[in-house]
Design a protein around this motif. Structure first.
Motif, PDB file in Angstrom:
ATOM      1  N   UNK A 141       9.430  -4.427   8.082  1.00  0.00           N
ATOM      2  CA  UNK A 141       8.044  -3.971   8.124  1.00  0.00           C
ATOM      3  C   UNK A 141       8.001  -2.456   7.957  1.00  0.00           C
ATOM      4  N   UNK A 142       7.202  -2.015   6.980  1.00  0.00           N
ATOM      5  CA  UNK A 142       7.204  -0.596   6.608  1.00  0.00           C
ATOM      6  C   UNK A 142       5.775  -0.110   6.384  1.00  0.00           C
ATOM      7  N   UNK A 143       5.599   1.193   6.491  1.00  0.00           N
ATOM      8  CA  UNK A 143       4.295   1.823   6.315  1.00  0.00           C
ATOM      9  C   UNK A 143       4.321   2.647   5.034  1.00  0.00           C
ATOM     10  N   UNK A 144       3.297   2.494   4.213  1.00  0.00           N
ATOM     11  CA  UNK A 144       3.237   3.238   2.962  1.00  0.00           C
ATOM     12  C   UNK A 144       1.775   3.508   2.581  1.00  0.00           C
ATOM     13  N   UNK A 145       1.516   4.623   1.890  1.00  0.00           N
ATOM     14  CA  UNK A 145       0.144   4.926   1.472  1.00  0.00           C
ATOM     15  C   UNK A 145      -0.188   4.291   0.126  1.00  0.00           C
ATOM     16  N   UNK A 146      -1.458   4.002  -0.071  1.00  0.00           N
ATOM     17  CA  UNK A 146      -1.949   3.562  -1.370  1.00  0.00           C
ATOM     18  C   UNK A 146      -3.272   4.287  -1.634  1.00  0.00           C
ATOM     19  N   UNK A 147      -3.769   4.176  -2.863  1.00  0.00           N
ATOM     20  CA  UNK A 147      -5.018   4.826  -3.265  1.00  0.00           C
ATOM     21  C   UNK A 147      -4.995   6.316  -2.921  1.00  0.00           C
ATOM     22  N   UNK A 149      -3.268   7.950  -0.930  1.00  0.00           N
ATOM     23  CA  UNK A 149      -3.147   8.267   0.483  1.00  0.00           C
ATOM     24  C   UNK A 149      -4.396   8.002   1.296  1.00  0.00           C
ATOM     25  N   UNK A 150      -5.448   7.464   0.682  1.00  0.00           N
ATOM     26  CA  UNK A 150      -6.683   7.200   1.416  1.00  0.00           C
ATOM     27  C   UNK A 150      -6.587   5.959   2.295  1.00  0.00           C
ATOM     28  N   UNK A 151      -5.624   5.100   2.012  1.00  0.00           N
ATOM     29  CA  UNK A 151      -5.396   3.922   2.846  1.00  0.00           C
ATOM     30  C   UNK A 151      -3.915   3.857   3.197  1.00  0.00           C
ATOM     31  N   UNK A 152      -3.630   3.646   4.454  1.00  0.00           N
ATOM     32  CA  UNK A 152      -2.254   3.485   4.923  1.00  0.00           C
ATOM     33  C   UNK A 152      -2.025   2.010   5.203  1.00  0.00           C
ATOM     34  N   UNK A 153      -1.065   1.411   4.533  1.00  0.00           N
ATOM     35  CA  UNK A 153      -0.803  -0.017   4.679  1.00  0.00           C
ATOM     36  C   UNK A 153       0.494  -0.260   5.440  1.00  0.00           C
ATOM     37  N   UNK A 154       0.506  -1.336   6.201  1.00  0.00           N
ATOM     38  CA  UNK A 154       1.726  -1.804   6.842  1.00  0.00           C
ATOM     39  C   UNK A 154       2.148  -3.080   6.119  1.00  0.00           C
ATOM     40  N   UNK A 155       3.314  -3.038   5.503  1.00  0.00           N
ATOM     41  CA  UNK A 155       3.752  -4.111   4.613  1.00  0.00           C
ATOM     42  C   UNK A 155       4.967  -4.829   5.209  1.00  0.00           C
ATOM     43  N   UNK A 156       4.933  -6.141   5.186  1.00  0.00           N
ATOM     44  CA  UNK A 156       6.040  -6.954   5.692  1.00  0.00           C
ATOM     45  C   UNK A 156       6.637  -7.749   4.537  1.00  0.00           C
ATOM     46  N   UNK A 157       7.948  -7.733   4.433  1.00  0.00           N
ATOM     47  CA  UNK A 157       8.618  -8.415   3.328  1.00  0.00           C
ATOM     48  C   UNK A 157       9.637  -9.425   3.854  1.00  0.00           C
ATOM     49  N   UNK A 158       9.901 -10.459   3.082  1.00  0.00           N
ATOM     50  CA  UNK A 158      10.931 -11.435   3.438  1.00  0.00           C
ATOM     51  C   UNK A 158      12.064 -11.463   2.411  1.00  0.00           C
ATOM     52  N   UNK A 159      12.112 -10.449   1.533  1.00  0.00           N
ATOM     53  CA  UNK A 159      13.220 -10.380   0.577  1.00  0.00           C
ATOM     54  C   UNK A 159      14.546 -10.261   1.318  1.00  0.00           C
ATOM     55  N   UNK A 160      15.559 -10.921   0.812  1.00  0.00           N
ATOM     56  CA  UNK A 160      16.885 -10.864   1.449  1.00  0.00           C
ATOM     57  C   UNK A 160      17.497  -9.472   1.328  1.00  0.00           C
ATOM     58  N   UNK A 161      17.165  -8.778   0.247  1.00  0.00           N
ATOM     59  CA  UNK A 161      17.611  -7.397   0.068  1.00  0.00           C
ATOM     60  C   UNK A 161      16.361  -6.543  -0.081  1.00  0.00           C
ATOM     61  N   UNK A 162      16.194  -5.579   0.793  1.00  0.00           N
ATOM     62  CA  UNK A 162      14.994  -4.753   0.818  1.00  0.00           C
ATOM     63  C   UNK A 162      15.295  -3.413   0.139  1.00  0.00           C
ATOM     64  N   UNK A 163      14.523  -3.094  -0.898  1.00  0.00           N
ATOM     65  CA  UNK A 163      14.703  -1.851  -1.645  1.00  0.00           C
ATOM     66  C   UNK A 163      13.560  -0.900  -1.323  1.00  0.00           C
ATOM     67  N   UNK A 164      13.903   0.338  -0.960  1.00  0.00           N
ATOM     68  CA  UNK A 164      12.907   1.293  -0.504  1.00  0.00           C
ATOM     69  C   UNK A 164      13.117   2.665  -1.125  1.00  0.00           C
ATOM     70  N   UNK A 165      12.012   3.373  -1.381  1.00  0.00           N
ATOM     71  CA  UNK A 165      12.092   4.812  -1.602  1.00  0.00           C
ATOM     72  C   UNK A 165      11.323   5.452  -0.454  1.00  0.00           C
TER      73      UNK A 165
END
Length: 334
Positions: A141-147, A149-165
């Motif tokens: 579970x990670x936090x990232x901005x969209x639009x 930076x006007x909206x901050x989203x909390x995103x949850x993934x079930x990928x076996x390998x999680x790729x992040x910047x």
């Protein structure tokens, strides 16, 4: 005001696997880049970190990486083929080490290199990368901005390998730890099947001023400066008096006042200095996305309805061509 939404891209996550994180770190002249130190901090929130460095001078830079808190091992691919950070070269290297060591997470700086190879790696591994994260809540579970930076989203993934910047300004730089991690050779990658990519040349903008991306003080100029001569005569002296980096709005860059390497904003650099001074910048959403996390914002503009006045900690309404030279002189004489 920022909005916050929470959503899950998948229903569940395989929690039985222990997180094992690979952090791809960048280096220049055998020195770790500032963004790499922030990346180690982000990766450390997932547990122990294995760092990967590639290219000429990687082994020397690995010595510094091995001393960072949270780094448990350093992998080195000392090969000129990985110079210049081509995604076509970096991707098979990272994929080979993920396959050998069974990493569950891969974290890279949200730089041109990280943004280049992480999507390509996602395609190779058939997983969905999460870009520009600003927070880590759990291993999935990670936090990232969209639009912008006007909206901050909390995103949850079930990928076996999680790729992040990871956005560098959202995480403090890693500090030296109490121990030194072992340094090993990375798993080699087969580059024979990679697309033909050839380095031609590069033109670097050199400056004795602080780097814009990591500076604690930034002075930026906008379109209201009217031309390059005015930009140079107002922005640079003030920046030098403060020991600050120089930035510019997209409008100023498009008008030719400043080099595009100085652009601050959604399509430029994201900065979070202690002090940000905006000269003749109205405060378009694109620009705010790149500097609104600054600790103290000062806006100088003659337009009383300048949107940036609403965000600034200190606002000065008036003619920048009169105010800035006087301000610069007072700072020099202080």
């Amino acid at each position: 005001m920022l909005s916050r939404i929470v959503f899950s891209r998948f229903a569940t996550f395989q929690k039985t696997r222990l997180a094992s994180t690979l952090a791809f770190l960048e280096h220049s002249s055998s020195q770790l880049t500032p963004g790499s130190l922030n990346t180690v901090t982000a990766a450390s929130k997932l547990g122990g970190v294995t760092a990967l460095l590639a290219g000429t001078g990687a082994r020397e830079a690995a010595t510094a990486a091995a001393q960072l808190a949270g780094v448990e091992k350093v992998l080195v691919a000392e090969d000129a083929a990985y110079d210049h950070g081509f995604a076509e070269k970096i991707t098979p290297l990272v994929a080979a080490n993920v396959a050998k060591h069974g990493f569950t997470h891969v974290v890279a700086p949200a730089s041109s290199v990280g943004r280049g190879f992480i999507p390509r790696l996602g395609a190779a591994l058939d997983v969905q990368p999460l870009s520009d994260i600003i927070g880590v809540e759990s291993e999935n579970t990670f936090v990232r901005p969209i639009y912008a930076g006007n909206i901050i989203t909390t995103v949850k993934t079930s990928d076996k390998i999680v790729l992040l910047t990871a956005r560098g300004t959202a995480f403090p730089p890693a500090q030296k730890g109490e121990s030194t991690a072992p340094i090993e050779d990375a798993e080699t990658a087969d580059l024979s099947a990679t697309p033909t990519v050839k380095f031609i040349s590069e033109h670097l903008a050199k400056s004795e001023r602080p780097d814009l991306g990591s500076a604690t003080r930034v002075v930026s100029g906008g379109r209201a400066l009217k031309d390059k001569e005015s930009f140079d005569s107002l922005v640079y002296p003030l920046a030098d008096a403060l020991g600050a980096a120089v930035g510019a709005s997209r409008a100023a860059v498009d008008a030719g006042y400043a080099d595009n390497s100085l652009q601050v904003g959604q399509t430029g650099k994201v900065v979070a200095p202690e002090l940000y001074i905006a000269l003749g910048i109205s405060g378009a959403i694109q620009h705010l996305a790149g500097m609104k996390d600054a600790k103290t914002i000062v806006c100088i503009n003659k337009d009383p309805e300048c949107p940036l006045f609403g965000l600034a900690d200190f606002s000065l309404e008036g003619d920048i061509f009169q105010i800035v030279p006087e301000l610069t002189e007072k700072i020099k004489n202080a």
